[in-house]
Design an enzyme around this catalytic site. Structure first.
Site, PDB file in Angstrom:
ATOM      1  N   HIS A 131       0.816  -1.220   0.000  1.00  0.00           N
ATOM      2  CA  HIS A 131       0.000   0.000   0.000  1.00  0.00           C
ATOM      3  C   HIS A 131       0.852   1.274   0.000  1.00  0.00           C
ATOM      4  O   HIS A 131       0.312   2.379  -0.141  1.00  0.00           O
ATOM      5  CB  HIS A 131      -0.956   0.001   1.195  1.00  0.00           C
ATOM      6  N   ASP A 180      -2.303   1.896  -4.603  1.00  0.00           N
ATOM      7  CA  ASP A 180      -3.561   2.233  -3.950  1.00  0.00           C
ATOM      8  C   ASP A 180      -4.650   1.248  -4.373  1.00  0.00           C
ATOM      9  O   ASP A 180      -4.491   0.487  -5.339  1.00  0.00           O
ATOM     10  CB  ASP A 180      -3.988   3.654  -4.293  1.00  0.00           C
TER      11      ASP A 180
END
Length: 428
Positions: A400, A404
């Site tokens: 992450h 995204d």
């Protein structure tokens, strides 16, 4: 100022020679007292040899990788005259060790905000070289104290700091454990039971370390989709015999999966990346790693290089070759290097789906589950019908920090679409 012979110092009672790793002061350059002139390796530990006084490097008498006996001349220095006598005697003494400087770490900072805790080294010893590298990269003493040193008595070496920087400084925002910080994980004494003791082999230790490092480094998030592989399954079943007769290669689902993934990566190149400090490296090549079981039960990841540029028969030949070499323990180093994205086929073991751990330093990893026939509602213009379809779950674990949810979801959906829209009329 006078010229002085700088000799290989004795770095321990049983040490008779050292190997020059690297000169840190070039010929003609000036230095101050305590500056590291050269790095020397012995059979026990690597050492940073400091300058005994301010001066200038006149000449190197040996080169990197040269093995030099203790007491032999390694350089000619020009040192300040007022300390000439002192420095000459110290550099020619075979009983003295390279001078070290201890830099005391300030009190632990309370401005760190990350939730994870780490233990710091309260007896931090920093050489001048490590100190200069830390200052260059704005690494605080608190952060240095979290790096595990590989030198003698846990001392932090130059290589420890450079490797830590290459790994993205994983402890940069970690919260040090102290009496004033909220919850501290207790040292619970679990009853681990009794039974047969099986010592980890070297590969299992490496896998364990790699997995823990990956979970510690990357904030893992996993996304899931379900794909209808009926068209692909029917095409493979109808053509696998003809494919083997024509190309002399078995047609498994692996090359079909790799083809679908490689085509999706071309549409979403940011998935094919890794993190280097504050920079994202988007790879030019698409090299697909495929997790493969060894006879020992350990997993290894051979790599299909330039997967996006290979035809299906080339993908089949490459995957069959690599899997065969893995089963025979004949994989070479180059076979497992350079992957930019990894596929783990957990369906091979009968698993419905999986939550794979990212193969560092990649940005994501795909797990493909078992292909299972199931009754599904199919929407058609004339109305809904119930049909037997070959379904499979796909799960994508992604870093992450780089990826995204929108990118991960779009990429995963594209893989599923590529599988679902497989051309049943495709010619081999």
């Amino acid at each position: 100022m006078k010229e002085t012979e700088f000799v290989m110092p004795k770095m321990g009672e049983s040490i008779t020679e050292g190997t020059i790793i690297n000169w840190l002061v070039n010929e003609g350059d000036s230095f101050e007292e305590g500056d590291i002139l050269v790095e020397v390796a012995t059979d026990k530990v690597d050492n940073e040899v400091p300058a005994p006084a301010p001066g200038k490097m006149i000449a190197h008498k040996v080169s990197a990788k040269d093995v030099v006996p203790v007491g032999d001349i390694i350089a000619i220095l020009e040192l300040s005259e007022e300390i000439q006598k002192k420095s000459a005697s110290s550099t020619k003494s075979n009983s003295s060790s390279p001078e070290k400087r201890e830099v005391k770490k300030p009190k632990k900072s309370t401005s760190l905000t990350a939730s994870k805790n780490v233990t710091v080294n309260d007896n931090l010893f920093i050489s001048p070289l490590v100190d200069s590298i830390a200052r260059k990269h704005h690494i605080s003493y608190e952060e240095l104290a979290r790096i595990k040193g590989t030198g003698e008595n846990g001392r932090i070496r130059k290589s420890d700091v450079t490797n830590y920087i290459k790994e993205g400084r994983p402890f940069q925002f970690a919260q040090p454990i102290s009496e004033n910080t909220g919850f501290i994980v207790p040292d619970l004494k679990f009853d681990k039971g009794t039974g047969k003791i099986v010592e980890m082999d070297r590969m299992r230790e490496m896998i364990a370390d790699h997995m823990v490092y990956s979970k510690h480094t990357s904030p893992h998030v996993t996304a899931y989709v379900e794909a209808d592989l009926t068209n692909m399954v029917q095409w493979r079943n109808a053509n696998k015999v003809a494919f083997q007769e024509k190309f002399e290669e078995k047609l498994t689902f692996t090359p079909l999966f790799i083809e679908a993934v490689a085509n999706a990566i071309k549409e979403f190149p940011m998935i094919n990346s890794s993190l280097d400090g504050k920079n994202i490296i988007v790879k030019e090549e698409i090299n697909i790693g495929m997790a493969t079981a060894l006879p020992s039960g350990n997993l290894i990841v051979p790599v299909v290089k330039n997967a996006d540029k290979k035809e299906l028969q080339e993908l089949a030949a490459t995957t069959n070759l690599l899997v065969g070499k893995a089963r025979d323990n004949k994989l070479k180093g180059d076979d497992t290097k350079g992957s930019t994205f990894t596929i783990s086929n957990v369906g091979t073991f009968g698993s419905l789906m999986g939550t794979p751990i990212i193969n560092q330093p990649e940005a994501a990893i795909l797990a493909t589950g078992i292909i299972k026939k199931r009754a599904e509602v199919i929407e058609k213009e004339e109305g809904d019908t119930i049909e037997i379809r070959s379904m499979m779950y796909l799960s994508l674990s992604f870093d992450h920090r780089i990826v995204d949810g929108y990118l991960a979801g779009s990429f995963l959906r594209r893989i599923a679409d590529n599988m679902e829209q497989f051309d049943r009329e495709r010619k081999i």
